[in-house]
Scaffold this active site. Sequence first.
Site, short mmCIF file in Angstrom:
data_model
loop_
_atom_site.label_atom_id
_atom_site.label_comp_id
_atom_site.label_asym_id
_atom_site.label_seq_id
_atom_site.Cartn_x
_atom_site.Cartn_y
_atom_site.Cartn_z
N GLU A 135 0.89 -1.16 0.00
CA GLU A 135 0.00 0.00 0.00
C GLU A 135 0.92 1.20 0.00
O GLU A 135 1.66 1.42 0.95
CB GLU A 135 -0.84 0.03 1.28
CG GLU A 135 -1.73 -1.17 1.49
CD GLU A 135 -2.89 -1.20 0.53
OE1 GLU A 135 -3.40 -0.14 0.17
OE2 GLU A 135 -3.27 -2.31 0.13
N CYS B 125 -2.81 8.55 3.41
CA CYS B 125 -2.59 8.05 2.05
C CYS B 125 -3.82 8.27 1.19
O CYS B 125 -3.74 8.29 -0.03
CB CYS B 125 -2.25 6.57 2.12
SG CYS B 125 -3.44 5.66 3.10
#
Length: 519
Positions: free
Chosen positions: A257, A296
């Site tokens: 990720e 994020c």
Amino acid sequence: MSDMLRSYIDGSWRTPGGTGTLLADATTGDEVARWSTEPVDAAAALEHARRVGAPALRELTFHQRAAALKSLAKHLSAHTDEFSELSTSTGATRRDSAVDVDGGIGVLFVYAAKGTRELPDAHYHVDGDEEQLGKGGTFVAQHGRTPLRGAAVQINAYNFPVWGMLEKLAPAFLAGVPSLVKPAARTAYLTELVFRRIIESGLVPEGSVQLLAGGVGDLLDRLNEQDTVAFTGSAPTAQRLRTHENLVRGSVRFNAEADSLNYAVLGPEATPGSPEFDLFVTQLVTEMTVKAGQKCTAIRRALVPSALLADVTAAVREELSTVTVGDPRQESVRMGPLVSLGQREEVLRSLKGLCEAGTPIFGDPERFEVTGADAERGAFLPPVLLRCEDPDRREPHEIEAFGPVSTLLPYDGTAERAAAYAARGAGSLVGSVVSNDEDFVREMVLATAPWHGRLHILDRDDAEESTGHGSPMPQLVHGRPGRAGGGEELGGVRSVLHYTQRTAIQGSPAKVRLFSGGS
Ligand code: NAP
């Protein structure tokens, strides 16, 4: 001197030697803990996970593991005040802590519930229907899933010290695979506190969770085909780790990720005064300021119809002007500092790159007010909004300033053009379509879905209940294509199954049904 952070390996706490490096409070610069970069004893951790943790977990059924997760979630819930208090040292306001701490514990609850409802009270998972392979019906096949026999190595980013640990640990635990948690150095003191409470609870089998507080040493060299690596962090680190020779050689499952230049688009019909116009503005400001933009999933690129650019600019500036920056311990403060002075430097460097193509229209990192704290000692930045008149430039689509920074990009009002810009992010975690125009929404979703792990449609009908652009939900996929890492975490039972091996079992119906339970 504060305490050196300890690892929990092979059933005991281990304090590294040396004096370590200082981990400072994001607001005051005071020492919070010390971190050693000395390599941890990776061999012992892996051995313990494989020989003790894995068998202990595999002895339990999915339902028993789900029950343990639920008890753990309840136990940690009783400590949220303590966690939230320490969380302020990372620069988190109460609102930010809720995302990390309560959000992380919430993931445990969701996996506990899903494990009970959607998985069997058994040790393996039957996958799909039985297939008849011979005309006479004496030869059939059934897919089944069994837990991997190795360890789940979990390398986490600094920005979610609690959620990051728990969202990886929960699905691995439920699958029956032990976790080796490697926190990011900068906020590892909070991970360590939560981890300590997990161990003290006695609710998880010995060896099912271990903490690696230090350098990973030769950990990756020691992994084999039964182990997995789940990584969250920057794209360059992801690239380095995914091409690690031993991981490639052993086809070790690697999930990343990474960075993401998420988009939000305002529909062409959403003129000032419409609910969608206001929702777009509020959502953008929220995403810029929660956790000081160190998410994020934050909106980095805000696509606005050219005809509405002036109105959106004015409205976002007005809302940003109400944001108080300062000590997160103060009630009036809406946005705390970044995690460290080093991170501020990194954001300023990225900002410089973005300014090659865009103009700051709100927020001056050289001149802004800081409430209740020393502006020199804390890692403060104001929210910075840029406007890029030429959306074809490369910078806004490629540079991630991991802080309270977003860029307004005009488009011609067509979904086709907006989708083309969204795709320039080269793969993102999430996109938001803020519009009440069904044709526009349909076109945007279909055109941008291949580049996204999650799409959030925001309008007057769902605004009240929407969990927001920036919140990954444990029930939903988090991750995916290209720059975002190519991985997939969460997503309910899907992510539990990532820790299992799917095997096609062929044989006579009687033998195959020994596993599938059919008759
Ligand atoms: P980072 O510098 O890449 O570090 C991430 C983790 O990798 C840390 O635990 C770090 O440990 C570890 N690491 C670094 N080099 C390593 C190596 N050679 N071997 C093993 N581990 C290694 O990222 P960060 O600064 O913590 O996080 C910020 C970035 O993460 C942003 O770019 C953001 O977009 C991304 N992020 C993505 C998501 C997502 O879900 N997609 C979520 C959060 C953040 P140390 O801390 O000890 O160096």
